[in-house]
Design a protein around this motif. Structure first.
Motif, PDB file in Angstrom:
ATOM      1  N   PRO A 143       0.830  -1.209   0.000  1.00 32.04           N
ATOM      2  CA  PRO A 143       0.000   0.000   0.000  1.00 32.04           C
ATOM      3  C   PRO A 143       0.859   1.251   0.000  1.00 32.04           C
ATOM      4  O   PRO A 143       1.997   1.195   0.429  1.00 32.04           O
ATOM      5  CB  PRO A 143      -0.765  -0.132   1.326  1.00 32.04           C
ATOM      6  N   PRO A 144       0.364   2.387  -0.481  1.00 28.30           N
ATOM      7  CA  PRO A 144       1.177   3.599  -0.532  1.00 28.30           C
ATOM      8  C   PRO A 144       1.434   4.141   0.874  1.00 28.30           C
ATOM      9  O   PRO A 144       0.580   4.077   1.755  1.00 28.30           O
ATOM     10  CB  PRO A 144       0.320   4.568  -1.356  1.00 28.30           C
ATOM     11  N   CYS A 145       2.646   4.673   1.095  1.00 25.87           N
ATOM     12  CA  CYS A 145       2.976   5.310   2.364  1.00 25.87           C
ATOM     13  C   CYS A 145       2.500   6.756   2.317  1.00 25.87           C
ATOM     14  O   CYS A 145       2.589   7.418   1.280  1.00 25.87           O
ATOM     15  CB  CYS A 145       4.484   5.264   2.611  1.00 25.87           C
ATOM     16  N   ALA A 146       2.050   7.242   3.449  1.00 27.12           N
ATOM     17  CA  ALA A 146       1.507   8.600   3.494  1.00 27.12           C
ATOM     18  C   ALA A 146       2.554   9.632   3.125  1.00 27.12           C
ATOM     19  O   ALA A 146       2.249  10.620   2.466  1.00 27.12           O
ATOM     20  CB  ALA A 146       0.948   8.877   4.883  1.00 27.12           C
ATOM     21  N   TRP A 147       3.809   9.392   3.533  1.00 25.65           N
ATOM     22  CA  TRP A 147       4.828  10.419   3.274  1.00 25.65           C
ATOM     23  C   TRP A 147       5.159  10.543   1.792  1.00 25.65           C
ATOM     24  O   TRP A 147       5.649  11.582   1.343  1.00 25.65           O
ATOM     25  CB  TRP A 147       6.079  10.152   4.101  1.00 25.65           C
ATOM     26  N   CYS A 157      14.481  13.726  -1.153  1.00 28.69           N
ATOM     27  CA  CYS A 157      13.622  12.581  -0.863  1.00 28.69           C
ATOM     28  C   CYS A 157      14.205  11.748   0.278  1.00 28.69           C
ATOM     29  O   CYS A 157      13.490  11.343   1.207  1.00 28.69           O
ATOM     30  CB  CYS A 157      13.458  11.724  -2.119  1.00 28.69           C
ATOM     31  N   ALA A 158      15.523  11.491   0.228  1.00 29.71           N
ATOM     32  CA  ALA A 158      16.173  10.705   1.279  1.00 29.71           C
ATOM     33  C   ALA A 158      16.112  11.433   2.617  1.00 29.71           C
ATOM     34  O   ALA A 158      15.884  10.818   3.665  1.00 29.71           O
ATOM     35  CB  ALA A 158      17.624  10.416   0.889  1.00 29.71           C
ATOM     36  N   ALA A 159      16.306  12.757   2.588  1.00 32.92           N
ATOM     37  CA  ALA A 159      16.259  13.548   3.819  1.00 32.92           C
ATOM     38  C   ALA A 159      14.861  13.515   4.428  1.00 32.92           C
ATOM     39  O   ALA A 159      14.701  13.384   5.652  1.00 32.92           O
ATOM     40  CB  ALA A 159      16.682  14.985   3.538  1.00 32.92           C
ATOM     41  N   TYR A 160      13.842  13.626   3.585  1.00 32.31           N
ATOM     42  CA  TYR A 160      12.471  13.608   4.087  1.00 32.31           C
ATOM     43  C   TYR A 160      12.128  12.238   4.684  1.00 32.31           C
ATOM     44  O   TYR A 160      11.459  12.154   5.727  1.00 32.31           O
ATOM     45  CB  TYR A 160      11.495  13.955   2.970  1.00 32.31           C
ATOM     46  N   ALA A 161      12.590  11.165   4.040  1.00 29.23           N
ATOM     47  CA  ALA A 161      12.349   9.812   4.557  1.00 29.23           C
ATOM     48  C   ALA A 161      12.974   9.654   5.942  1.00 29.23           C
ATOM     49  O   ALA A 161      12.380   9.031   6.834  1.00 29.23           O
ATOM     50  CB  ALA A 161      12.907   8.774   3.593  1.00 29.23           C
ATOM     51  N   ARG A 162      14.175  10.222   6.139  1.00 32.10           N
ATOM     52  CA  ARG A 162      14.816  10.140   7.455  1.00 32.10           C
ATOM     53  C   ARG A 162      14.019  10.909   8.509  1.00 32.10           C
ATOM     54  O   ARG A 162      13.879  10.463   9.650  1.00 32.10           O
ATOM     55  CB  ARG A 162      16.242  10.675   7.371  1.00 32.10           C
ATOM     56  N   LEU A 163      13.501  12.074   8.130  1.00 28.26           N
ATOM     57  CA  LEU A 163      12.699  12.857   9.074  1.00 28.26           C
ATOM     58  C   LEU A 163      11.421  12.120   9.464  1.00 28.26           C
ATOM     59  O   LEU A 163      10.966  12.197  10.607  1.00 28.26           O
ATOM     60  CB  LEU A 163      12.362  14.220   8.465  1.00 28.26           C
ATOM     61  N   VAL A 164      10.843  11.418   8.497  1.00 28.25           N
ATOM     62  CA  VAL A 164       9.633  10.625   8.795  1.00 28.25           C
ATOM     63  C   VAL A 164       9.965   9.537   9.804  1.00 28.25           C
ATOM     64  O   VAL A 164       9.225   9.306  10.768  1.00 28.25           O
ATOM     65  CB  VAL A 164       9.057  10.007   7.500  1.00 28.25           C
ATOM     66  N   GLU A 165      11.098   8.848   9.600  1.00 30.10           N
ATOM     67  CA  GLU A 165      11.510   7.791  10.524  1.00 30.10           C
ATOM     68  C   GLU A 165      11.740   8.341  11.930  1.00 30.10           C
ATOM     69  O   GLU A 165      11.495   7.658  12.926  1.00 30.10           O
ATOM     70  CB  GLU A 165      12.779   7.118  10.006  1.00 30.10           C
ATOM     71  N   ALA A 213      10.059  19.630   8.221  1.00 31.36           N
ATOM     72  CA  ALA A 213      10.266  19.499   6.776  1.00 31.36           C
ATOM     73  C   ALA A 213       9.290  20.360   5.988  1.00 31.36           C
ATOM     74  O   ALA A 213       8.080  20.160   6.038  1.00 31.36           O
ATOM     75  CB  ALA A 213      10.115  18.038   6.370  1.00 31.36           C
ATOM     76  N   THR A 214       9.841  21.331   5.293  1.00 34.74           N
ATOM     77  CA  THR A 214       9.077  22.109   4.320  1.00 34.74           C
ATOM     78  C   THR A 214       9.814  22.002   2.997  1.00 34.74           C
ATOM     79  O   THR A 214      10.987  21.596   2.954  1.00 34.74           O
ATOM     80  CB  THR A 214       8.970  23.583   4.736  1.00 34.74           C
ATOM     81  N   TRP A 215       9.158  22.376   1.924  1.00 33.33           N
ATOM     82  CA  TRP A 215       9.820  22.246   0.635  1.00 33.33           C
ATOM     83  C   TRP A 215      11.073  23.115   0.586  1.00 33.33           C
ATOM     84  O   TRP A 215      12.093  22.726  -0.020  1.00 33.33           O
ATOM     85  CB  TRP A 215       8.861  22.628  -0.497  1.00 33.33           C
ATOM     86  N   SER A 216      11.034  24.276   1.246  1.00 31.11           N
ATOM     87  CA  SER A 216      12.187  25.187   1.200  1.00 31.11           C
ATOM     88  C   SER A 216      13.372  24.654   1.990  1.00 31.11           C
ATOM     89  O   SER A 216      14.514  24.718   1.525  1.00 31.11           O
ATOM     90  CB  SER A 216      11.788  26.569   1.717  1.00 31.11           C
ATOM     91  N   THR A 217      13.124  24.099   3.194  1.00 32.67           N
ATOM     92  CA  THR A 217      14.231  23.561   3.976  1.00 32.67           C
ATOM     93  C   THR A 217      14.837  22.343   3.290  1.00 32.67           C
ATOM     94  O   THR A 217      16.064  22.179   3.263  1.00 32.67           O
ATOM     95  CB  THR A 217      13.762  23.179   5.393  1.00 32.67           C
TER      96      THR A 217
END
Length: 215
Positions: A22-26, A65-73, A80-84
């Protein structure tokens, strides 16, 4: 650097993320920020030539993408914002940090090495916009006469034209000395398949010249 050999990471990322079951929310959250991140990356590297700019944009997207995945974990998605994400990823790309690749200062094909030591890697072919064809850049030496250079230029141009678009791109990257693992990641296939295609290209080159295929 050869042109017209670009990886469309953003569309590929979208397709892959949307196909997850199933798709992940992030995934959906990151894809909603992707257009802004891409726009920021394009502006940040606007001074580069088109092919180099596109490559850097894809590096930024991968890093973001990798940075956002780490923040989710870590449960820190509020940071996390698009600018940061975009600013962080651009800084990573500028110092040669690539996802899935170690910072090897001794690898001349590594962007990190090129930035640190001022190394410049140039392909043996370039795209001629005026003639709309590939032109080879071959250096003469004591074992390679002007006649050999002329013959090789003609042969290589015709050989590349005989290949499919994907195999032509792979042949050019392999000619630069990139590792099998790097090629596999770039073209989204297994390392075994890259080795198989390398062998097929070798056989095609010998067949092109009417030579026996080496064992």
């Amino acid at each position: 650097m050869e042109q017209h050999c670009r990886a469309n990471f953003s569309s590929a990322a979208s397709e892959r993320l949307e196909q997850d079951t199933p798709p992940c929310a992030w995934h959906t959250e990151f894809l909603s920020m992707l257009p802004k991140i891409t726009e920021y990356a394009s502006f940040s590297f606007r001074h580069l030539k088109e092919d180099n700019r596109d490559e850097m944009v894809q590096e930024v997207i991968a890093n973001a993408c990798a940075a956002y995945a780490r923040l989710v974990e870590q449960g820190r998605t509020e940071a996390a914002t698009w600018s940061t994400l975009a600013r962080y990823a651009v800084r990573q790309a500028r110092v040669g940090r690539q996802i899935g690749t170690s910072l090897n200062v001794g690898d001349v094909c590594s962007r990190h090495c090129q930035l640190r030591k001022g190394v410049r890697v140039q392909g043996l072919v370039r795209w001629d916009d005026q003639g709309q064809e590939w032109r080879e850049q071959v250096v003469e030496d004591r074992n390679f006469t002007p006649a050999d250079v002329a013959a090789f230029r003609i042969d290589l141009r015709e050989f590349l034209r005989s290949l499919s678009r994907r195999n032509r791109k792979m042949a050019l990257q392999l000619a630069k000395g990139h590792a099998t693992s790097w090629i596999a990641q770039r073209f989204q296939m297994s390392a075994g398949r890259v080795s198989q295609i390398r062998r097929e290209l070798c056989e095609a080159w010998h067949q092109f010249h009417g030579e026996p295929i080496p064992a």
